[in-house]
Design an enzyme around this catalytic site. Structure first.
Site, PDB file in Angstrom:
ATOM      1  N   ASP A 129       0.795  -1.237   0.000  1.00 44.03           N
ATOM      2  CA  ASP A 129       0.000   0.000   0.000  1.00 44.03           C
ATOM      3  C   ASP A 129       0.823   1.282   0.000  1.00 44.03           C
ATOM      4  O   ASP A 129       0.256   2.376   0.045  1.00 44.03           O
ATOM      5  CB  ASP A 129      -0.956   0.005   1.200  1.00 44.03           C
ATOM      6  CG  ASP A 129      -0.230  -0.142   2.527  1.00 44.03           C
ATOM      7  OD1 ASP A 129       0.917  -0.615   2.541  1.00 44.03           O
ATOM      8  OD2 ASP A 129      -0.822   0.227   3.562  1.00 44.03           O
TER       9      ASP A 129
ATOM     10  N   GLU B  80      10.796  -4.281  12.216  1.00 48.49           N
ATOM     11  CA  GLU B  80      11.964  -3.729  11.513  1.00 48.49           C
ATOM     12  C   GLU B  80      13.196  -3.812  12.405  1.00 48.49           C
ATOM     13  O   GLU B  80      14.260  -4.276  11.998  1.00 48.49           O
ATOM     14  CB  GLU B  80      11.740  -2.256  11.119  1.00 48.49           C
ATOM     15  CG  GLU B  80      10.591  -2.012  10.146  1.00 48.49           C
ATOM     16  CD  GLU B  80       9.252  -1.777  10.825  1.00 48.49           C
ATOM     17  OE1 GLU B  80       9.110  -2.095  12.027  1.00 48.49           O
ATOM     18  OE2 GLU B  80       8.331  -1.283  10.139  1.00 48.49           O
TER      19      GLU B  80
END
Ligand code: UGA
Ligand code: MN
Length: 309
Positions: free
Chosen positions: A160, A243
């Site tokens: 997205d 992350e």
């Protein structure tokens, strides 16, 4: 201005081997022709990679995705970005057990070298309020790399976000781990390393959260060779810390990071988020539409009746 436009037009016609001004009959034609020339020039100047494709290191783009009505539209947007980037290999990792034939057909249509994998989230997380989104997908993508790739670079591209094709040029020659700014992330609207005179100074990010690497998923790429040197590197199933957990598992220091996008002064990727589809289709399920194109479109758009029977 007009003189310049006419001489440009003459020049174009000479290039095409046609003659005279007569074939451009109106100002509208001239505008179209001028716009095309500007577009072509712009493209030539930004996509410096266009020549010698086979020389370029491959970029493995790992895209986690999951079934919902927005899935094909999101991947259409991303695909048509990637179609403008040479030497891409796209790993589309779908968070479901069930292969999506429309998506498989669409990937074939794009002509982008790719592999489609079904990589469902382990069921134990499905009841969680905050889910580890895309983790199974990304780990499966890295597993595929460990089996099939030996060099190049890889990048986690959520389905997205919005990507400028220049981003891929930036990451292609990553030696270990490279980073760059991501726009529209977190409260501050920006996530990036802070760099001064080429040196790492710290992080700019709306949510640090005790992380060593407070960065967004879209803000870094890793060399395949380096991944292969660290056999245990993986992404943790820890929402908000995916992350950081992954980058820490690579055993790197912030001082090892290669800063791209002109020393982190350009934004080539944005954490855009798509509004969930609020459509509540109703009349589309009426019997009178059976055996018409409406039934086909309803299935294509993945609309489900409220109470499925
Ligand atoms: C936030 C962070 O800003 C991202 O950097 C991080 O990648 C992501 O969370 C994450 O948790 O992994 P956000 O926009 O909230 O991003 O997350 P989504 O875009 O909804 O999901 C991230 C990726 O995982 C997308 O590519 C999405 O298609 C995929 N996803 C999402 C799944 O595969 N399964 C899901 O159930 C939900
Ligand atoms: Mn997102």
């Amino acid at each position: 201005m007009m003189v310049w436009m006419i001489s440009l037009q003459q020049q174009q016609q000479q290039q095409r081997g046609t003659c005279g001004l007569l074939s451009i009959s109106s100002l509208a034609d001239l505008k179209v022709s001028l716009a095309r020339t500007v577009r072509e020039e712009l493209r030539r100047s930004v996509v410096v990679e266009d020549n010698n494709h086979s020389e370029l290191p491959t970029i493995y783009v790992i895209t986690p995705t999951y079934p919902r009505p927005e899935q094909i539209p999101e991947l259409t947007r991303l695909a048509q970005t990637l179609m403008n980037v040479p030497n891409i290999y796209w790993l589309v990792t779908d968070d479901t057990d069930t292969p999506n034939q429309d998506l498989i057909d669409y990937l074939t249509f794009t002509g982008i070298p790719h592999t489609y994998l079904n990589t469902p989230m382990p069921p134990k997380y499905s009841g969680h309020k905050v889910k580890p989104k895309g983790v199974a997908n990304r780990n499966a993508g890295m597993e595929w790399l460990r089996q099939h790739a030996s060099k190049g670079v890889f990048y986690f591209a959520d389905d997205d976000n919005t990507y400028d094709i220049r981003l891929f040029q930036e990451m292609r020659y990553t030696e270990k781990v490279s980073m760059w700014p991501v726009g529209l992330v977190s409260k501050e609207g920006l996530s990036t390393p802070v760099v001064s005179e080429g040196k790492f100074q710290g992080w700019f990010e709306g949510w640090i959260g005790g992380r060593t690497f407070p960065v967004d998923m879209a803000g870094f790429a890793v060399s395949v060779q380096y991944l292969l040197e660290v056999p245990n590197a993986a992404m943790p199933y820890k929402p908000g810390h995916e992350e950081d957990g992954f980058l820490r598992s690579l055993h790197i220091s912030p001082y090892d990071i290669e800063f791209k996008a002109e020393q982190c002064t350009k934004v080539y990727v944005w954490h855009t988020q798509t509004k969930k589809s609020r459509h509540q289709p109703d009349i589309i399920f009426k019997k009178k539409y059976d055996n018409t194109n409406i039934r086909v479109l309803q299935e294509l758009l993945r609309f489900q009746p409220k109470e499925s029977t």
